[in-house]
Design an enzyme around this catalytic site. Structure first.
Site, PDB file in Angstrom:
ATOM      1  N   ASP A 147     -10.093 -52.176 -26.746  1.00  0.00           N
ATOM      2  CA  ASP A 147      -9.696 -51.122 -27.682  1.00  0.00           C
ATOM      3  C   ASP A 147      -8.481 -51.546 -28.493  1.00  0.00           C
ATOM      4  OD1 ASP A 147     -11.565 -48.922 -26.991  1.00  0.00           O
ATOM      5  OD2 ASP A 147     -10.601 -49.063 -25.031  1.00  0.00           O
ATOM      6  N   ASP A 186      -8.408 -58.086 -24.616  1.00  0.00           N
ATOM      7  CA  ASP A 186      -8.476 -56.640 -24.481  1.00  0.00           C
ATOM      8  C   ASP A 186      -9.584 -56.142 -25.418  1.00  0.00           C
ATOM      9  OD1 ASP A 186      -7.505 -53.916 -23.863  1.00  0.00           O
ATOM     10  OD2 ASP A 186      -6.824 -53.948 -25.945  1.00  0.00           O
TER      11      ASP A 186
END
Length: 229
Positions: A10, A8
């Site tokens: 953020d 991922d």
């Protein structure tokens, strides 16, 4: 088969949740609404338009939602992107370089749309570390469904069982489990360690320094051990 690592963005690679919370606060206020910071922060890393529809209490197809999403992206580009390189979590570039040196295929799996993901990763100096990007809108369903993770695995020519997903959010963990991949959480983003474990994370680490040995299979690591790190 060498394990592929799907990251991922953020809250996992780049410390953007606080900045994105500020952006969302501004956009919501411009539309005459208010929302507590914990509610705003909880939406970080999820599809932007859907999050804003909920925050603005509007149908997803309301034109104001699309306008708000465009405004949020404009503010993010103007206020956050210039400092992206300083928001990279310490140890991330070194970890990615070490994984590539060991021959691990690397992918990004994100709820950002592709142009936004490229913009952030490029500004952060991380774009070239990855073999492929799986972004919101590239499959019919996003996180927590398995589609984006499976898209990345196919692009890396790696079976799902040989993939690890690293993320800071419950949706990352749920996506990994739904895809038949191994989920590892990091407590640097929007979810707590307890929330990640409850969602099914095999392990939760405090950041790249602790995560690195597990991914690199170093003798001192205890991969997938749930002890706090």
């Amino acid at each position: 088969m060498t394990t592929a690592i799907l990251f991922d963005v953020d809250g996992t690679l780049v410390d953007t949740p606080a900045a994105m919370t500020k952006v969302l606060r501004t956009v919501v206020a411009e539309h005459g609404r208010t929302a507590a910071d914990d509610r705003l922060r909880a939406t970080v890393g999820r599809p932007l338009a859907a999050s804003l529809a909920g925050l603005l209490e509007l149908p997803a197809d309301d034109p104001a939602v699309a306008q708000a999403a465009d405004r949020a992206r404009e503010l993010f580009t103007r206020t956050v992107i210039p400092s992206a390189s300083r928001l990279v979590f310490p140890g991330v570039p070194e970890l990615l370089a070490a994984l590539r040196e060991r021959g691990h295929p690397l992918a990004v799996v994100t709820s950002k749309v592709r142009p936004s993901a490229i913009e952030l990763l490029d500004a952060a100096g991380l774009l070239d570390a990855f073999d492929t990007l799986a972004c919101h809108g590239m499959t019919e369903r996003g996180k927590p469904y398995p589609d984006l993770a499976l898209l990345a695995a196919a692009a890396l020519d790696t079976p799902p069982a040989d993939c690890v997903v690293v993320g800071d959010a419950v949706d990352d963990v749920r996506m990994a489990n739904a895809a038949g991949m191994r989920p590892i959480g990091v407590s640097t983003g929007v979810a707590t360690r307890a929330e990640l474990v409850l969602a099914g994370a095999r392990a939760v680490y405090a950041g790249p320094a602790a995560l690195g040995p597990a991914l690199l299979d170093e003798p001192t690591a205890r991969p997938f051990d749930l002890t706090p790190r």
